[in-house]
Write an enzyme that holds these catalytic residues in place. Structure first.
Site, short mmCIF file in Angstrom:
data_model
loop_
_atom_site.label_atom_id
_atom_site.label_comp_id
_atom_site.label_asym_id
_atom_site.label_seq_id
_atom_site.Cartn_x
_atom_site.Cartn_y
_atom_site.Cartn_z
N HIS A 165 113.55 4.37 82.82
CA HIS A 165 112.61 4.14 83.79
C HIS A 165 111.32 4.99 83.89
CE1 HIS A 165 117.00 3.01 85.36
NE2 HIS A 165 116.13 2.22 86.11
N HIS A 189 119.62 8.68 93.39
CA HIS A 189 119.58 7.66 93.13
C HIS A 189 119.87 6.45 93.42
CE1 HIS A 189 119.49 4.21 90.05
NE2 HIS A 189 118.16 4.20 90.45
N HIS A 200 111.49 5.34 92.26
CA HIS A 200 111.45 5.55 90.75
C HIS A 200 110.89 6.82 90.54
CE1 HIS A 200 115.28 4.20 88.90
NE2 HIS A 200 115.18 3.40 90.01
N HIS A 247 113.73 -5.07 84.79
CA HIS A 247 114.76 -4.52 85.11
C HIS A 247 116.08 -5.05 85.24
CE1 HIS A 247 117.12 -1.66 88.08
NE2 HIS A 247 116.51 -0.85 87.19
N HIS A 252 119.24 3.47 96.85
CA HIS A 252 119.34 2.26 96.72
C HIS A 252 120.04 1.25 97.73
CE1 HIS A 252 117.23 0.94 92.89
NE2 HIS A 252 117.58 1.86 92.30
N PHE A 275 120.80 -4.28 91.28
CA PHE A 275 119.93 -3.88 90.47
C PHE A 275 119.07 -5.26 89.99
CE2 PHE A 275 122.31 0.02 88.95
CZ PHE A 275 121.55 0.63 89.75
N HIS A 334 121.63 2.14 82.44
CA HIS A 334 122.23 2.74 83.76
C HIS A 334 123.61 3.47 83.15
CE1 HIS A 334 119.68 -0.32 85.78
NE2 HIS A 334 119.40 0.92 86.43
#
Ligand code: C2O
Length: 590
Positions: free
Chosen positions: A212, A333, A367, A182, A337, A354, A203
């Site tokens: 993802h 999303h 996810h 990732h 996070h 990330f 992203h």
């Protein structure tokens, strides 16, 4: 793509009443939180974390001087497909493909850390195209809601993660290797095949959902392989549900000895705190179902009417990354996070940045829910995938359960049951009718607009959004369109050239036709058009530059404002130090 430019007539800078940002006001710092369920002793802050504190607005062009000042830019090759491409050297666009062989050091938010190597361990085999297994005839794997799993299931999942944690870091199946995949795909470790200078980024574009999905698919296969149960399916964090789903699932939090536990999470957000899909805001310490369900409805239904709105902008070979993420990528999303990560870590590790997010097992359940929302969007709301060949043929390289690097294409992951052999436990869509409701009356909104109209002044872009709330009037290209016209083209509020420090979380809210500076209007209200949310992912000195599009058609109908010539837009920064905005306009398009 139709784009009708409209003009602005006024900007006002309205001071907050206190010198502190609402999120960090005294009220929040001192307010005690319930202590009964927790073992933490000292609580100095509420749900805020210390990394987003907006200090003085830093001029966007300041940089350390000794550091490279990289701008991830639109480069004229972002999203605006047709028109731009015709005159560009990339007139024949192609799908993006990572240059897997040439992985370089990642760029992560540093805070004094050296550059970071998250490239995959070397393998003896070359990248091969992945041979999709045939799933016909085999029972589907059913991904369960994490808060509903049985003890037997939990024991299996714990065993899988336990093995992943115990493998050496250079084993592609280790949890750290999985997390590093990732990192490599979002922190500039890969470049695009054929474009050595241009980053491969998953992203802030239409690659977000399919990347993802594939990443989780292999994670699940690896987990199943390690516990010798190919029917194993990973759990999803069902935060779009009114029950325990909207807390961090207990399997990740209740036992600090569990391999699913991660100490690097925001300790104020562990159960029984309810997830806040509007995080951060000025409304208190935790979310509530009312607001969360409305946010789900807005992001998936109102803001997700077209593939471009739902998935984000096109990202083709030769394009600079970070064009524009889709509605769900922004929120829930990115919000989840930022909400989950530990604000006492330099960069909100693990989930709040990330490069490290995949080190927390809760990442894969977060996810899985995002992935499930893609299915829900299609099955419940008639969403359609893109039919653009550049999207369909885009590729990723991942490790399979035999530790071989394999390449996969977007077009092979669009139907989870048929192509990938899995579905989600049916937990319903409890937010499917959660339409936002107006906060104030039409008369109040009109009065507020009239006030603004009296002070007609000139507006100068770029705007810098900092402490002060910005308010502008934006002309509409068309008003009072017929129902058919509205169906054909969405009226979109376009916030262009959003630039900010890529190593800090950012969130600003966009409110329409209201003048209370975002104090009264909440995310569950119609006036709240949506938010821009960013998770830190780039290194010091690297600025992010991207766009945001918010749907206005439903919103203006519901505010009885479809006959108005213009709308009043208020921008409220909730976290982040500064945000520069190049332009704001309304367009009709998709
Ligand atoms: Cu690749 Cu949730 O981020």
């Amino acid at each position: 793509m139709t784009s009708i430019l409209s003009s602005l007539s006024f900007v006002s800078n309205i001071n907050h009443h206190s010198s502190l940002h609402p999120l960090f006001s005294q009220k929040h710092i001192l307010k005690p939180k319930r202590l009964d369920h927790h073992h933490h002793v000292s609580r100095v802050a509420c749900c805020s974390n210390n990394r987003g504190n907006p200090s003085n607005t830093t001029p966007p062009n300041s940089n350390g001087g000794h550091r490279r000042d990289v701008l991830i830019s639109l480069g004229g090759l972002c999203g605006a497909a047709g028109a731009t491409l015709i005159n560009s050297p990339f007139a024949i666009a192609d799908p993006v493909i990572p240059n897997y062989k040439n992985c370089v050091q990642a760029e992560i938010p540093d805070c004094g850390k050296p550059p970071f190597d998250c490239c995959p361990p070397p393998t003896s085999t070359d990248v091969q195209p992945f041979q999709l297994p045939s799933y016909s005839g085999t029972p589907l794997r059913v991904r369960p809601a994490a808060h509903l799993v049985t003890d037997e299931y939990l024991a299996k999942y714990e065993r899988a993660i336990d093995i992943m944690r115990s493998l050496p870091p250079n084993d592609p199946h280790s949890l750290i290797s999985q997390a590093n995949i990732h990192c490599a795909y979002c922190n500039a470790a890969y470049h695009q095949k054929g474009f050595p200078g241009i980053q491969f980024q998953v992203h802030d574009s239409w690659l977000f959902f399919p990347f993802h999905r594939w990443y989780l698919y292999f994670f699940e296969r690896i987990a199943g392989h390690l516990i010798e149960d190919p029917s194993f399916a990973i759990p999803f964090w069902n935060y779009d549900s009114p029950d325990d789903g909207m807390r961090m699932p207990y399997i990740f939090t209740s036992n600090s000895k569990s391999p699913l536990y991660d100490p690097l999470r925001n300790t104020y957000h562990v159960p029984p705190t309810i997830v806040d899909l509007d995080y951060p805001n000025n409304g208190g310490c935790e979310g509530d179902w009312d607001t969360n369900s409305t946010i789900m409805y807005r992001q998936v239904v109102s803001n997700g009417k077209t593939p471009a709105q739902f998935f984000g902008d096109a990202y083709r070979a030769g394009y600079e990354p970070a064009c524009r993420g889709g509605s769900v990528e922004n929120c829930p999303h990115n919000s989840v996070h930022n909400w989950t990560g530990d604000g006492n870590q330099p960069n909100g590790e693990n989930m709040g940045v990330f490069y490290s997010a995949g080190r927390d097992p809760i990442f894969y359940s977060h996810h899985a829910n995002i992935d499930r929302i893609w299915n829900v969007w299609k099955s419940e709301f008639g969403g359609n995938d893109f039919d653009d060949q550049d999207w369909l043929k885009s590729e990723f390289v991942l490790f399979d359960e035999n530790k071989n690097p394999v390449s996969v294409k977007v077009e092979d992951c669009l139907n989870t049951a048929e192509q990938l052999g899995y579905i989600y436990e049916d937990v319903g869509v409890p937010w499917k009718d959660s339409k936002p409701t107006p906060c104030r009356s039409r008369a109040q909104r009109l009065a507020a607009k009239k006030q603004l109209g009296l002070r007609n002044d000139n507006v100068k872009f770029p705007l810098v959004l900092g402490f002060r709330v910005l308010r502008i009037e934006v002309k509409r290209p068309r008003k009072s369109r017929s129902r058919q016209e509205k169906k054909k083209a969405e009226e979109l509020l376009v916030i262009e050239g959003i630039e900010h420090d890529g190593q800090k979380p950012v969130k600003f809210d966009v409110i329409v036709d209201d003048d209370d500076d975002g104090k009264l209007v909440r995310a569950k209200n119609t006036e709240f058009a949506g938010s821009f949310v960013s998770v830190p992912h780039s290194s010091h000195g690297m600025k992010m530059k991207t766009n945001l599009k918010l749907a206005l058609t439903d919103l203006l109908d519901d505010l009885e404002a479809d006959h108005d010539d213009s709308i009043m837009v208020t921008l409220v920064l909730r976290t982040g130090q500064w945000v520069k905005i190049e332009n704001i306009k309304i367009e009709l398009g998709d």
